[in-house]
Scaffold this motif. Structure first.
Motif, PDB file in Angstrom:
ATOM      1  N   GLU A 186       1.016  -1.041   0.031  1.00 35.58           N
ATOM      2  CA  GLU A 186       0.166   0.078  -0.025  1.00 35.58           C
ATOM      3  C   GLU A 186       0.753   1.334   0.025  1.00 35.58           C
ATOM      4  OE1 GLU A 186      -2.287   0.617   3.497  1.00 35.58           O
ATOM      5  OE2 GLU A 186      -3.289   2.238   2.810  1.00 35.58           O
ATOM      6  N   PHE A 187       1.956   1.322   0.914  1.00 40.04           N
ATOM      7  CA  PHE A 187       2.863   2.400   1.065  1.00 40.04           C
ATOM      8  C   PHE A 187       3.464   2.432  -0.583  1.00 40.04           C
ATOM      9  CE2 PHE A 187       7.228   3.917   1.539  1.00 40.04           C
ATOM     10  CZ  PHE A 187       6.653   5.134   2.180  1.00 40.04           C
ATOM     11  N   GLU A 188       4.121   1.511  -1.130  1.00 42.24           N
ATOM     12  CA  GLU A 188       4.758   1.793  -2.275  1.00 42.24           C
ATOM     13  C   GLU A 188       3.641   2.234  -3.214  1.00 42.24           C
ATOM     14  OE1 GLU A 188       7.306  -1.518  -3.092  1.00 42.24           O
ATOM     15  OE2 GLU A 188       7.779  -1.727  -1.013  1.00 42.24           O
TER      16      GLU A 188
ATOM     17  N   ASP B  18       1.267   4.022  -3.064  1.00 38.17           N
ATOM     18  CA  ASP B  18       0.927   5.329  -2.430  1.00 38.17           C
ATOM     19  C   ASP B  18       2.185   6.209  -3.067  1.00 38.17           C
ATOM     20  OD1 ASP B  18      -1.725   5.244  -1.822  1.00 38.17           O
ATOM     21  OD2 ASP B  18      -1.287   5.551   0.351  1.00 38.17           O
ATOM     22  N   LEU B  19       3.216   5.865  -2.736  1.00 38.70           N
ATOM     23  CA  LEU B  19       4.821   6.360  -3.108  1.00 38.70           C
ATOM     24  C   LEU B  19       4.708   6.624  -4.715  1.00 38.70           C
ATOM     25  CD1 LEU B  19       7.065   7.610  -1.840  1.00 38.70           C
ATOM     26  CD2 LEU B  19       8.209   5.417  -2.083  1.00 38.70           C
ATOM     27  N   GLN B  20       4.280   5.742  -5.429  1.00 38.44           N
ATOM     28  CA  GLN B  20       4.365   5.750  -6.888  1.00 38.44           C
ATOM     29  C   GLN B  20       3.298   7.060  -7.279  1.00 38.44           C
ATOM     30  OE1 GLN B  20       3.641   1.616  -8.122  1.00 38.44           O
ATOM     31  NE2 GLN B  20       5.807   1.576  -8.791  1.00 38.44           N
TER      32      GLN B  20
ATOM     33  N   LEU C 115       2.204   9.284  -5.440  1.00 36.64           N
ATOM     34  CA  LEU C 115       2.723  10.572  -5.244  1.00 36.64           C
ATOM     35  C   LEU C 115       3.559  11.070  -5.943  1.00 36.64           C
ATOM     36  CD1 LEU C 115       2.703  10.235  -1.350  1.00 36.64           C
ATOM     37  CD2 LEU C 115       1.547  11.768  -2.527  1.00 36.64           C
ATOM     38  N   PHE C 116       4.606  10.429  -6.588  1.00 35.03           N
ATOM     39  CA  PHE C 116       5.677  10.506  -7.503  1.00 35.03           C
ATOM     40  C   PHE C 116       5.059  11.237  -8.905  1.00 35.03           C
ATOM     41  CE2 PHE C 116       9.176   8.869  -4.905  1.00 35.03           C
ATOM     42  CZ  PHE C 116      10.302   9.623  -5.387  1.00 35.03           C
ATOM     43  N   GLN C 117       3.852  10.677  -9.224  1.00 35.01           N
ATOM     44  CA  GLN C 117       3.273  11.212 -10.327  1.00 35.01           C
ATOM     45  C   GLN C 117       2.859  12.507 -10.446  1.00 35.01           C
ATOM     46  OE1 GLN C 117       3.817   8.899 -12.971  1.00 35.01           O
ATOM     47  NE2 GLN C 117       4.841   7.874 -11.124  1.00 35.01           N
ATOM     48  N   GLN C 118       2.535  12.972  -9.109  1.00 33.88           N
ATOM     49  CA  GLN C 118       2.105  14.259  -8.888  1.00 33.88           C
ATOM     50  C   GLN C 118       3.000  15.292  -9.216  1.00 33.88           C
ATOM     51  OE1 GLN C 118       0.139  14.271  -5.035  1.00 33.88           O
ATOM     52  NE2 GLN C 118      -1.455  12.785  -5.871  1.00 33.88           N
TER      53      GLN C 118
ATOM     54  N   ARG D 111      12.843  16.408  -7.327  1.00 42.56           N
ATOM     55  CA  ARG D 111      12.930  15.372  -6.314  1.00 42.56           C
ATOM     56  C   ARG D 111      14.214  14.343  -6.353  1.00 42.56           C
ATOM     57  NH1 ARG D 111       6.601  14.203  -7.477  1.00 42.56           N
ATOM     58  NH2 ARG D 111       5.900  15.780  -6.077  1.00 42.56           N
TER      59      ARG D 111
ATOM     60  N   ARG E 268       9.721  10.336 -18.642  1.00 41.03           N
ATOM     61  CA  ARG E 268      10.572  10.392 -17.007  1.00 41.03           C
ATOM     62  C   ARG E 268      12.103   9.723 -17.026  1.00 41.03           C
ATOM     63  NH1 ARG E 268       6.773  11.325 -12.452  1.00 41.03           N
ATOM     64  NH2 ARG E 268       4.954  12.284 -13.451  1.00 41.03           N
TER      65      ARG E 268
ATOM     66  N   TYR F 144       1.590   3.718   9.210  1.00 38.53           N
ATOM     67  CA  TYR F 144       1.107   4.175   7.820  1.00 38.53           C
ATOM     68  C   TYR F 144      -0.372   3.783   7.389  1.00 38.53           C
ATOM     69  CZ  TYR F 144       0.936   5.379   3.138  1.00 38.53           C
ATOM     70  OH  TYR F 144       0.623   6.003   1.699  1.00 38.53           O
TER      71      TYR F 144
ATOM     72  N   LEU G 206       5.390  14.775   0.073  1.00 35.74           N
ATOM     73  CA  LEU G 206       6.563  14.004  -0.552  1.00 35.74           C
ATOM     74  C   LEU G 206       7.913  14.661  -0.419  1.00 35.74           C
ATOM     75  CD1 LEU G 206       7.791  11.113  -1.851  1.00 35.74           C
ATOM     76  CD2 LEU G 206       6.822  12.026  -3.825  1.00 35.74           C
TER      77      LEU G 206
ATOM     78  N   TYR H  93      10.640   4.575  -7.890  1.00 31.32           N
ATOM     79  CA  TYR H  93       9.425   4.720  -7.816  1.00 31.32           C
ATOM     80  C   TYR H  93       8.860   6.006  -8.387  1.00 31.32           C
ATOM     81  CZ  TYR H  93       9.469   1.495  -4.228  1.00 31.32           C
ATOM     82  OH  TYR H  93       9.692   0.297  -3.529  1.00 31.32           O
ATOM     83  N   GLY H  94       9.762   7.078  -9.063  1.00 33.09           N
ATOM     84  CA  GLY H  94       9.238   8.055  -9.922  1.00 33.09           C
ATOM     85  C   GLY H  94       9.516   7.956 -11.315  1.00 33.09           C
TER      86      GLY H  94
ATOM     87  N   LEU I 297      13.020   3.844   1.760  1.00 29.94           N
ATOM     88  CA  LEU I 297      11.518   3.623   1.930  1.00 29.94           C
ATOM     89  C   LEU I 297      11.338   3.608   3.453  1.00 29.94           C
ATOM     90  CD1 LEU I 297      10.732   0.827  -0.700  1.00 29.94           C
ATOM     91  CD2 LEU I 297      10.035   2.958  -0.756  1.00 29.94           C
TER      92      LEU I 297
ATOM     93  N   LYS J 186       8.629   6.049   5.157  1.00 29.14           N
ATOM     94  CA  LYS J 186       7.710   5.377   5.884  1.00 29.14           C
ATOM     95  C   LYS J 186       7.398   5.840   7.269  1.00 29.14           C
ATOM     96  CE  LYS J 186       7.072   1.135   4.658  1.00 29.14           C
ATOM     97  NZ  LYS J 186       7.451  -0.268   4.834  1.00 29.14           N
TER      98      LYS J 186
ATOM     99  N   MET K   7       6.292   9.540   6.983  1.00 31.85           N
ATOM    100  CA  MET K   7       4.925   9.466   6.669  1.00 31.85           C
ATOM    101  C   MET K   7       4.089   8.995   7.832  1.00 31.85           C
ATOM    102  SD  MET K   7       5.474   8.184   2.676  1.00 31.85           S
ATOM    103  CE  MET K   7       4.416   9.040   1.615  1.00 31.85           C
TER     104      MET K   7
END
Lengths: 128, 190
Positions: free
Chosen positions: A7-9, A11-13, A15-18, B47, B84, B118, B125, B144-145, B172, B176, B179
């Motif tokens: 779930e965290f990962e 969400d992280l992905q 968030l990175f898209q924003q 980032r 990207r 979490y 972020l 992840y980006g 991470l 975490k 967050m």
């Protein structure tokens, strides 16, 4: 992997898209990109034109080198046959060809430049 | 093809359609793609640690490169992810050229994530990334980006796969933890 990590990962992905909050002028950026692409296209055309001119010049030079001797021989033969003034006139033509070689090349270059300029102008008009 | 498309409303076209038109030489169509995705590309670069001017420059170069190789984009992934990745690679190359890219093992103590803390909260972020070391930040951002695999990141960075994995894990865990704290504070306050 633990569900909480998934779930965290995820969400992280997300968030990175924003994008970052705050002012970012995407329209201005897009205009800059389009302008750079246009400049690159013009530069490419200019390089192609230059290459074409150089190629045309070389081709003209080669053509002159390869056929000039034959042309001179032909002219000489006709001059012998004609005799008198005709011979003199033919020899004068030979002189003109021999010493005016560079001017013929310049004429070819000018013709190629004009043709290239015409093509470039047509492309630019078409684009605009 | 490109000229016909300018008559249409480009904003209604899908990225894949725009990319196909751009592949046929459509600069305006590609401009629309740049308009849509430049903010995301720039955000990723920021980032990863780029300053605003560098992010702008690298983003521009990335889009120009994307245009030049747009024919290789087949729409299998998203255009956003594709550009990207291009931008991330360009940024890393630029940093490597400047000799500013050293991915050394980080000896900082791990920041354990509070178990179960979490809960999917929205948090800043960018703020959270500031708590990571440069190596962690790069590795997490690339994975992840930019959507790169650990192996791809290791290859780009010229680092052992294990080092990349440990940076990602450590990053991470730190994120975490931060967050989670943010979530806890939000829950307590709200």
């Amino acid at each position: 992997m633990r569900p909480v990590a998934d779930e965290f990962e995820r969400d992280l992905q997300r968030l990175f898209q924003q994008a970052e909050p705050g002012g970012w002028d995407a329209d201005a950026f897009a205009r800059r990109i389009e302008a750079r692409l246009q400049r690159a296209e013009r530069l490419r055309l200019a390089v192609l034109l230059l290459a074409g001119l150089v190629g045309a010049g070389l081709a003209a030079q080669q053509m002159m080198n390869s056929t000039l001797g034959a042309q001179l021989m032909g002219l000489f033969q006709s001059a012998v046959n004609l005799g008198g003034q005709a011979e003199t006139a033919a020899l004068g033509q030979i002189d003109a060809l021999s010493f005016g070689g560079s001017s013929v090349v310049v004429m070819w270059l000018l013709a190629a430049a004009l043709a290239g300029a015409a093509i470039l102008g047509a492309r630019l008009l078409n684009e605009s | 093809m490109g000229q016909a498309a300018t008559m249409r409303d480009l904003t209604r076209l899908h990225d894949v359609e725009l990319a196909a038109l751009a592949a046929a030489g459509g600069r305006r169509e590609f401009g629309e793609l740049a308009r849509r995705h430049s903010a995301g590309v720039r955000a990723l670069l920021r980032r990863m640690g780029a300053d605003p001017a560098t992010a702008e420059d690298v983003a521009q170069d990335a889009f120009i490169q994307a245009f030049q190789s747009i024919a290789s984009f087949r729409g299998e992934g998203t255009f956003a992810a594709w550009v990207r990745r291009i931008a991330a690679r360009r940024y890393l190359k630029a940093r490597a050229r400047a000799g500013a890219l050293v991915l050394s093992p980080d000896d900082a103590p791990e920041e354990a994530a509070p178990e179960g803390a979490y809960a999917g909260a929205r948090l800043d972020l960018d703020q959270a990334l500031k708590g990571l070391s440069e190596a962690e930040r790069l590795c997490v951002s690339l994975c992840y980006g930019a959507g790169l695999s650990h192996s791809e990141v290791a290859e780009i960075l010229g680092a052992p796969l294990g080092t990349v994995k440990s940076h990602v894990k450590r990053g991470l865990d730190k994120l975490k933890a931060r967050m989670g704290q943010e979530t806890s504070r939000s829950a307590a306050g709200g």
